[in-house]
Design a protein around this motif. Structure first.
Motif, PDB file in Angstrom:
ATOM      1  N   GLY A 112       0.732  -1.197  -0.008  1.00  0.00           N
ATOM      2  CA  GLY A 112      -0.142   0.149  -0.205  1.00  0.00           C
ATOM      3  C   GLY A 112       1.075   1.483  -0.181  1.00  0.00           C
ATOM      4  O   GLY A 112       1.641   1.216   1.192  1.00  0.00           O
ATOM      5  N   THR A 113       0.117   2.432  -0.577  1.00  0.00           N
ATOM      6  CA  THR A 113       1.217   3.912  -0.934  1.00  0.00           C
ATOM      7  C   THR A 113       0.462   4.191  -1.266  1.00  0.00           C
ATOM      8  O   THR A 113      -0.265   5.021  -1.111  1.00  0.00           O
ATOM      9  N   TYR A 114       0.635   5.902  -0.328  1.00  0.00           N
ATOM     10  CA  TYR A 114       0.063   7.110   0.158  1.00  0.00           C
ATOM     11  C   TYR A 114       1.491   8.043  -0.605  1.00  0.00           C
ATOM     12  O   TYR A 114       2.421   7.765   0.214  1.00  0.00           O
ATOM     13  N   GLN A 115       1.461   8.649  -0.939  1.00  0.00           N
ATOM     14  CA  GLN A 115       1.911   9.918  -1.996  1.00  0.00           C
ATOM     15  C   GLN A 115       1.125  11.468  -1.665  1.00  0.00           C
ATOM     16  O   GLN A 115       0.120  11.436  -2.028  1.00  0.00           O
ATOM     17  N   LYS A 116       2.293  11.966  -0.909  1.00  0.00           N
ATOM     18  CA  LYS A 116       1.753  13.579  -1.371  1.00  0.00           C
ATOM     19  C   LYS A 116       2.979  14.465  -1.530  1.00  0.00           C
ATOM     20  O   LYS A 116       3.833  14.405  -1.324  1.00  0.00           O
ATOM     21  N   THR A 117       2.122  14.987  -2.536  1.00  0.00           N
ATOM     22  CA  THR A 117       3.380  15.881  -3.698  1.00  0.00           C
ATOM     23  C   THR A 117       2.701  17.643  -3.398  1.00  0.00           C
ATOM     24  O   THR A 117       1.843  18.537  -3.678  1.00  0.00           O
ATOM     25  N   VAL A 118       3.970  18.534  -2.798  1.00  0.00           N
ATOM     26  CA  VAL A 118       3.656  19.352  -2.669  1.00  0.00           C
ATOM     27  C   VAL A 118       4.561  20.479  -3.250  1.00  0.00           C
ATOM     28  O   VAL A 118       6.090  20.595  -3.620  1.00  0.00           O
ATOM     29  N   PRO A 119       3.799  21.324  -4.703  1.00  0.00           N
ATOM     30  CA  PRO A 119       4.752  21.728  -5.578  1.00  0.00           C
ATOM     31  C   PRO A 119       5.657  22.877  -5.057  1.00  0.00           C
ATOM     32  O   PRO A 119       5.196  23.319  -3.731  1.00  0.00           O
ATOM     33  N   ASN A 138      -3.102   7.579  -3.382  1.00  0.00           N
ATOM     34  CA  ASN A 138      -3.008   6.271  -2.722  1.00  0.00           C
ATOM     35  C   ASN A 138      -2.932   5.212  -3.511  1.00  0.00           C
ATOM     36  O   ASN A 138      -4.110   5.080  -4.444  1.00  0.00           O
ATOM     37  N   THR A 139      -2.430   3.964  -3.617  1.00  0.00           N
ATOM     38  CA  THR A 139      -2.727   3.214  -4.556  1.00  0.00           C
ATOM     39  C   THR A 139      -1.947   1.744  -3.264  1.00  0.00           C
ATOM     40  O   THR A 139      -2.016   1.447  -1.918  1.00  0.00           O
ATOM     41  N   LEU A 140      -2.609   0.745  -4.405  1.00  0.00           N
ATOM     42  CA  LEU A 140      -2.004  -0.632  -2.998  1.00  0.00           C
ATOM     43  C   LEU A 140      -2.389  -1.518  -4.421  1.00  0.00           C
ATOM     44  O   LEU A 140      -2.862  -1.589  -5.465  1.00  0.00           O
ATOM     45  N   SER A 141      -1.143  -2.540  -4.522  1.00  0.00           N
ATOM     46  CA  SER A 141      -0.705  -3.441  -4.782  1.00  0.00           C
ATOM     47  C   SER A 141      -0.961  -4.805  -4.739  1.00  0.00           C
ATOM     48  O   SER A 141      -0.204  -5.183  -3.172  1.00  0.00           O
ATOM     49  N   ALA A 142      -1.243  -6.011  -5.326  1.00  0.00           N
ATOM     50  CA  ALA A 142      -1.053  -6.982  -4.055  1.00  0.00           C
ATOM     51  C   ALA A 142      -1.601  -8.535  -5.779  1.00  0.00           C
ATOM     52  O   ALA A 142      -0.823  -7.970  -6.513  1.00  0.00           O
ATOM     53  N   GLY A 332      -6.344   2.088  -6.964  1.00  0.00           N
ATOM     54  CA  GLY A 332      -6.006   2.113  -6.113  1.00  0.00           C
ATOM     55  C   GLY A 332      -7.216   2.443  -4.501  1.00  0.00           C
ATOM     56  O   GLY A 332      -7.461   1.260  -4.869  1.00  0.00           O
ATOM     57  N   ALA A 333      -6.070   2.562  -3.325  1.00  0.00           N
ATOM     58  CA  ALA A 333      -6.597   1.961  -2.279  1.00  0.00           C
ATOM     59  C   ALA A 333      -7.517   2.615  -1.332  1.00  0.00           C
ATOM     60  O   ALA A 333      -7.853   2.174  -0.890  1.00  0.00           O
ATOM     61  N   ALA A 334      -7.911   3.772  -1.614  1.00  0.00           N
ATOM     62  CA  ALA A 334      -9.479   4.296  -1.115  1.00  0.00           C
ATOM     63  C   ALA A 334      -9.680   4.980  -1.850  1.00  0.00           C
ATOM     64  O   ALA A 334      -8.611   6.432  -2.243  1.00  0.00           O
TER      65      ALA A 334
END
Length: 568
Positions: A112-119, A138-142, A332-334
């Motif tokens: 599970g990945t959560y990413q936040k980008t502040v340019p 947010n992504t989910l990979s199984a 997507g995870a959520a």
């Protein structure tokens, strides 16, 4: 006999003083009230018909424990046997590990990945129309994968053969350990039996000598013997008491050994039964041991294990084939919706062909071959040890059988000697020394016979141990015997699949076969046969009065000063 009674029984009836010895009043020559008074006959003060007590004072008490019960208790509770059974179970798990090389393996990975980008300002300047400069995701990979080996180059099949041989070697080692424990129990049981018989003989000897001492004192009062006769008898009583005490200490020591082996204190031990499966000749013993000796069997199975390891080492350089299946889910995870996820399914047949390995495979093969050569020589080592042990045990049996025959005849002669000497002593034809010597001769003959019978039984048990039939299943019948096959079946069933037989059959196809070259010893050098050290005449030397006390540098430490005791 209770300890208090034994202690009281060995107390002498008198104490040697300066010129005489004090004894209870002697009434053996005094007539009864209805008899006519008469003096003791000249030449003796011994009452008519009087004789010292028997050498064995009382009958043996009823037994409370048999050899079979002792062997059973040791078989069930001996720590050495229990530990060896656990080691054998551990070897069974090596078989399960070898089987696992052919069974499918699977794994599931979830990420599970959560990413936040502040340019930064530069990025914001290029995206001035964007509603919000900050982005999140947010992504989910199984991923689930299954791999089924089809062919390992024969390595798994060789490892299975090696594990089977290791298990068989472990079983032979367990049989050897069981034989050692049971032999120790038989020896300890026989030791306690021998000690109890010898102790009873020594007690009877003390009582006999005490009676003779009383008789010598009576004759001393009658003026027939001298103070020297009394001192002589008194000395023999003290020697007998010391021998009794030593025998008692030996018995307590052997009882402690028995307790350590069997798990409880020995009671009154029953006579030992005849041992089964005794060979009729030394040739029959060798033929039987060739098939059942645990040490030889273990060496043979150890060689088979190392031979299989050669094939396993060779298989490391062969191609392998495996099937792999993978299922991947990404999205997507959520919020999570399955229909929004990317689903990928793939299957692969992977053929792996080793090309170079830096000599690793060749080194592993050479190492396995050398170890197998050592194990092949170990078979001959085990055979020679077996032959040596059987010959020694057989010769011990032959010697003790002859000693028993000699001891029986010696005892018969000693009894005649003892009885005749005492009768002549009553007639005044023998001195006190002769009576004491005759009693000592009979005692030694009785002790020799007891010891010879003990040695024969232990030698027979030793022979059975090295033949390989001194084990619980050969000595007794009944349930409750340890079955190592049960643990092996449990290990084999752990993780089993319906494809085990098929995959194992595929792996045996064209698998490497270990070739055993002739055994060749490493070279000893060109002039090895001519290397003879010339003789040196050793000079006469003086005694050494000192020992080197300087330690090797770096092998000890210096003490650290305790500064807590220093003055401020």
């Amino acid at each position: 006999m209770p300890a208090a009674a034994r202690a009281q029984a060995i107390q002498p009836p008198g104490v040697l003083q300066d010129d005489a010895v004090t004894y209870p009043s002697d009434t053996r020559c005094q007539p009864a009230a209805h008899q006519v008074a008469q003096a003791c006959p000249p030449g003796t003060a011994t009452a008519k018909g009087w004789a010292p007590p028997a050498l064995v004072p009382d009958a043996e008490p009823p037994a409370t424990e048999t050899l079979g019960q002792a062997l059973r208790s040791a078989y069930e509770t001996a720590p050495t046997l229990q530990a060896q059974r656990y080691l054998l179970r551990a070897s069974g798990e090596d078989y399960a590990l070898a089987l696992s090389e052919l069974r499918p393996t699977s794994e599931l990975q979830v990420t599970g990945t959560y990413q936040k980008t502040v340019p930064g300002r530069v990025t914001q300047a290029t995206r001035f129309l964007a509603p919000s400069p900050i982005s999140t995701s947010n992504t989910l990979s199984a991923s689930a994968s299954v791999s089924q080996p089809l062919y390992t180059g024969g390595r798994a099949a060789a490892d299975i053969d090696a594990a089977n041989a290791e298990i068989r070697a472990g079983r032979e080692q367990l049989r050897g350990t069981e034989g050692d424990v049971l032999l120790q129990v038989v020896t300890a049981y026989s030791d306690v039996r021998r000690d109890s018989q010898i102790l009873r003989l020594y007690l009877g000897n003390v009582l006999q000598l005490q009676a003779i001492l009383g008789e010598v004192g009576a004759r001393r009062v009658a003026g027939e013997l001298t103070r020297t006769d009394i001192a002589q008898a008194e000395t023999q009583v003290r020697v007998a008491e010391a021998a009794y005490n030593t025998a008692q200490q030996q018995m307590e020591q052997d009882r402690a050994t028995y307790t350590a082996l069997v798990g409880h204190d020995p009671g009154v031990l029953a006579p030992v039964p005849p041992l089964p499966n005794m060979p009729g000749s030394v040739g029959e013993a060798f033929d039987f041991a060739q098939q059942t000796n645990p040490g030889l069997g273990q060496a043979i199975e150890t060689e088979r294990e190392s031979r299989a390891r050669i094939a396993s080492a060779k298989a490391a350089g062969r191609p392998t084939v495996a099937l792999t299946g993978t299922a991947t889910l990404t999205g997507g995870a959520a919020p999570f919706y399955l229909y929004n996820q990317d689903q990928v399914f793939s299957g692969q047949a992977v053929l792996t062909i080793p090309l170079t390995n830096g000599g690793k495979v060749g080194a592993a093969v050479a190492q396995a071959e050398d170890r197998n050569a050592a194990d092949r020589i170990g078979i001959e080592t085990a055979r020679r040890q077996m032959v040596d042990s059987i010959i020694n045990a057989w010769n011990a049996i032959a010697t003790t059988q002859r000693n028993i025959d000699v001891a029986i005849r010696e005892r018969a002669s000693a009894r005649v000697f003892d009885e005749g000497t005492f009768q002549e002593y009553r007639l005044g034809l023998r001195a006190t020394f002769d009576v004491l010597y005759a009693h000592s001769t009979l005692l030694n003959a009785e002790v020799s016979l007891v010891s010879a019978r003990h040695d024969l039984y232990v030698a027979q048990a030793t022979l059975l141990r090295y033949i390989g039939v001194l084990e619980e299943r050969s000595l007794q019948t009944g349930a409750g015997l340890y079955d190592p096959a049960t643990d092996l079946r449990h290990a084999e069933a752990r993780g089993a699949t319906p494809l085990d037989g098929l995959v194992l059959a595929l792996d045996k196809i064209a698998r490497p076969v270990p070739i055993q070259p002739p055994l060749q010893q490493p070279p000893l050098g060109a002039d090895a046969a001519a290397m003879v050290v010339p003789p040196v005449t050793f000079p006469l030397v003086d005694q050494a009065h000192y020992s080197p006390i300087v330690p090797i540098q770096g092998t000890i430490g210096a003490p650290i000063e305790d500064r807590s005791l220093s003055r401020p």
